[in-house]
Design an enzyme around this catalytic site. Structure first.
Site, PDB file in Angstrom:
ATOM      1  N   GLU A  49       0.860  -1.193  -0.022  1.00 35.70           N
ATOM      2  CA  GLU A  49       0.024  -0.049   0.090  1.00 35.70           C
ATOM      3  C   GLU A  49       0.798   1.205   0.012  1.00 35.70           C
ATOM      4  O   GLU A  49       1.561   1.457   0.952  1.00 35.70           O
ATOM      5  CB  GLU A  49      -0.926  -0.064   1.020  1.00 35.70           C
ATOM      6  CG  GLU A  49      -1.863   1.321   1.236  1.00 35.70           C
ATOM      7  CD  GLU A  49      -2.681   1.162   2.389  1.00 35.70           C
ATOM      8  OE1 GLU A  49      -3.259   2.459   2.722  1.00 35.70           O
ATOM      9  OE2 GLU A  49      -2.828   0.225   3.173  1.00 35.70           O
ATOM     10  N   LYS A 108      -8.001 -15.127  16.489  1.00 34.81           N
ATOM     11  CA  LYS A 108      -8.459 -14.639  15.115  1.00 34.81           C
ATOM     12  C   LYS A 108      -9.941 -14.250  15.083  1.00 34.81           C
ATOM     13  O   LYS A 108     -10.399 -14.613  13.838  1.00 34.81           O
ATOM     14  CB  LYS A 108      -7.777 -15.696  14.288  1.00 34.81           C
ATOM     15  CG  LYS A 108      -6.282 -16.172  14.409  1.00 34.81           C
ATOM     16  CD  LYS A 108      -6.000 -17.169  13.682  1.00 34.81           C
ATOM     17  CE  LYS A 108      -4.535 -17.694  13.913  1.00 34.81           C
ATOM     18  NZ  LYS A 108      -4.030 -18.614  13.266  1.00 34.81           N
ATOM     19  N   ASP A 147       1.723 -14.016  12.897  1.00 32.92           N
ATOM     20  CA  ASP A 147       0.672 -14.569  12.208  1.00 32.92           C
ATOM     21  C   ASP A 147      -0.098 -13.559  11.450  1.00 32.92           C
ATOM     22  O   ASP A 147      -0.877 -12.746  12.499  1.00 32.92           O
ATOM     23  CB  ASP A 147      -0.025 -15.633  12.982  1.00 32.92           C
ATOM     24  CG  ASP A 147      -1.050 -16.186  12.629  1.00 32.92           C
ATOM     25  OD1 ASP A 147      -1.552 -16.114  11.169  1.00 32.92           O
ATOM     26  OD2 ASP A 147      -1.590 -17.296  13.204  1.00 32.92           O
ATOM     27  N   HIS A 185      -2.383  10.487  -1.307  1.00 34.55           N
ATOM     28  CA  HIS A 185      -2.527   9.092  -2.152  1.00 34.55           C
ATOM     29  C   HIS A 185      -2.556   9.178  -3.466  1.00 34.55           C
ATOM     30  O   HIS A 185      -2.173   8.217  -4.180  1.00 34.55           O
ATOM     31  CB  HIS A 185      -3.947   8.509  -1.636  1.00 34.55           C
ATOM     32  CG  HIS A 185      -3.729   7.939  -0.263  1.00 34.55           C
ATOM     33  ND1 HIS A 185      -3.464   6.431  -0.119  1.00 34.55           N
ATOM     34  CD2 HIS A 185      -3.940   8.178   1.124  1.00 34.55           C
ATOM     35  CE1 HIS A 185      -3.350   6.320   1.156  1.00 34.55           C
ATOM     36  NE2 HIS A 185      -3.699   7.282   1.820  1.00 34.55           N
TER      37      HIS A 185
END
Length: 595
Positions: free
Chosen positions: A266, A398, A474, A572
């Protein structure tokens, strides 16, 4: 409709060139005899029903009658057996014959529906099927069929697939690829069979390309240590993904400077975080505190009654039993230390949440082994306990969960900084008042309106994900690790701003899992937290958690400033959009920013 094939007309010959010497024309000899044509015209095509001993309508009537009669008879017999309590499986010879007749008639009737189809198929497949183009010559304009002419259908052929670019394999490897494709050798067993992980990945990759017909040319294979992931990081590899790593910093945190590695695709993310680090550095840096450090696992067990499940709850939460349970739990590892046990009841089901310290490891496997030890120990006092699962989602791993937001999981960290007013104006291009107002309306009120759970921030997950990927954590645990509340308050008569992030469940480790891979290990070494701490168990993982929180603080400060100053879209468009011509590229990547 009866279409009879007529003998073809004699060809039109030139009168001068084709006369006999006596002046007469030669007689025309047809290519097929008239007897053959007559035989073909009167011989009907074979039918599937010709194999039946009776006409088709009689055969159908017999089997229909047999099927319904036998079914009616058996239903009456079974009703009588039920009425007189006779076992249904006890059958007489008559009933056995009736059952066989029912099955036979059912099979016939089932096949009957396909007779017409088979018959038409045989007729079409017969060599005597008519070719209208042959039966109607050019000079005969009589109408021979009432069917409309077949529509002209234009068939567009699909372009052939692009050829798969593959490298030539040795003859022995080629044989193994063929064995994989034929199912003789399972793809997952290549490493154990060959003893060469790189070679196994190459063969699996080639087999995959041939099966799918898709090329993996852009996915690199060379330059990776496949031995390092065997049995612990990834199964059945065919290559690896390249993700660029940028550096934000220096991040001045607790008196130490850190260059924070961020793996991301990104644009503008690293630049924005770097600007926040600059503002914090000039203002004197940030400070952090680890509030709690404990990984959790919560099995679900079931009893015959809710009262019995409640007895387990009282037993586990009793201070008199904790020391004994801790000894049993801690046998799983020299680093695992049981901290507390909390149990909640849902009917006759009990969800038991164990929390323990895990040293410098993230600790999921460690805590799971300790929980398994305790469950086996509890069977002596609770033999009627049925363990449904080692994880009952009360952990919670998670998944966004209020229990993690309130109780914490992993490392609970708070990080704060005071940014001077002139730095806010010069570096961040906004004002203290604008930042405070935006934070209240966006991060606090806006997230509340959205019903957010732990999402009272601008983009904490952006920074958490980037640092997690770079350091071998993770990535899926970004779900709970990015739970964060960002607070901003004007201080010193509104001249300066106090900003803080509170993150109750940062789940990180510096040993085990992906942290031992070469690239991720290098990033941990850059931060000075590689491997286990030699000073005190768990120090490196706690320091990594504070670095994550500090980077999030910098990212929140910079993004909120960009939104307050109206610079988000412009920045951006500058950093997150490629200006080079990519029309000839085979693949393009589109990145989006979440704020």
């Amino acid at each position: 409709m009866d279409l009879r094939r007529r003998p073809p007309k004699p060809p039109v010959n030139n009168a001068t060139n084709n006369k006999n010497p006596n002046g007469s024309y030669p007689s025309y000899q047809p290519t097929r005899s008239s007897d053959d044509d007559r035989l073909r015209s009167i011989t009907p095509p074979p039918k599937a029903s010709d194999a039946l001993p009776l006409p088709l309508y009689l055969t159908n009537a017999v089997f229909f009658t047999l099927f319904f009669s036998v079914a009616y008879y058996l239903l009456h017999r079974w009703r009588d057996k039920i009425r007189y309590n006779t076992p249904l499986h006890v059958v007489t010879i008559t009933e056995l014959g009736a059952i066989i007749a029912l099955i036979a008639s059912f099979i016939y009737l089932l096949g009957f529906f396909g007779i017409d189809f088979v018959q038409s198929f045989i007729s079409r497949a017969s060599g005597d099927s008519w070719d209208l183009a042959d039966s109607i010559d050019e000079d005969d304009h009589r109408l021979v069929t009432c069917s409309p002419p077949a529509p002209i259908v234009t068939v567009t052929k699909l372009p052939p697939p692009e050829p798969i670019v593959t490298e030539s394999l040795p003859e022995e490897d080629e044989e193994i690829v063929k064995s994989v494709l034929d199912g003789v050798i399972p793809s997952y067993s290549l490493e154990s069979r060959l003893g060469d992980c790189k070679r196994a990945a190459s063969i699996r990759r080639e087999a995959l390309q041939r099966v799918t017909g898709r090329s993996l040319e852009g996915l690199p294979l060379d330059g990776f240590d496949y031995e390092s992931i065997l049995g612990q990081c990834c199964e059945m590899p065919v290559g690896y993904i390249q993700i660029p790593v940028g550096i934000a910093g220096p991040l001045l945190l607790d008196g130490f400077e850190y260059s924070v590695p961020m793996a991301t695709t990104e644009g503008c993310l690293v630049a924005s975080t770097n600007r926040g680090c600059k503002a914090m550095f000039i203002s004197g840096g940030a400070t952090s505190t680890v509030l709690k450090d404990g990984m959790t696992r919560a099995p679900v067990v079931r009893f015959a009654s809710a009262r019995r499940a409640s007895e387990l709850k009282f037993f586990l939460e009793s201070p008199e039993n904790f020391d004994t349970l801790a000894v049993v739990f801690n046998r799983s590892s020299r680093f695992a230390r049981l901290q507390n046990i909390k149990c909640t009841i849902a009917g006759k089901n009990a969800y038991v949440r164990f929390s323990c310290s895990t040293g410098d490891a993230m600790g999921m496997n460690m805590v799971s082994k300790g929980v398994q030890n305790v469950l086996e120990y509890l069977t002596d006092d609770f033999p009627d306990m049925d363990v449904i699962g080692i994880s009952g989602n009360f952990c919670s791993d998670k998944k966004p969960a209020a229990v993690n937001w309130i109780e914490g999981r992993g490392k609970s960290v708070v990080c704060e900084a005071v940014i001077r007013g002139e730095i806010v104006n010069k570096v961040l291009k906004t004002s203290v008042a604008a930042l405070v107002e935006l934070n209240m309306l966006k991060n606090l009120a806006g997230s509340a309106v959205a019903g957010s759970l732990g999402g009272f921030n601008a983009h904490a997950s952006n920074i958490v994900s980037a640092v997690f990927i770079a350091t071998g954590q993770d990535p899926a645990q970004n779900v709970e690790s990015s739970q964060c509340i960002t607070m901003m308050e004007a201080i010193n008569d509104g001249k300066d701003i106090h900003i803080s992030v509170t993150m109750p469940s940062i789940e990180v480790g510096t040993v085990g899992g992906g942290t031992q891979l070469a690239s991720q290990s290098a990033c941990l070494n850059l931060l000075g937290v590689k491997g286990a701490s030699k000073e005190a168990p768990g120090m490196n993982s706690r320091r990594l958690a504070t670095i994550v929180a500090g980077a999030v603080l910098a990212g929140e400060l910079s993004l909120m400033s960009a939104i307050a100053a109206g610079q988000l879209v412009r920045s951006h468009m500058k950093y997150n959009r490629s200006s080079r011509d990519i029309s000839g590229a085979t693949t393009t990547t589109t990145t989006t920013t979440t704020t």
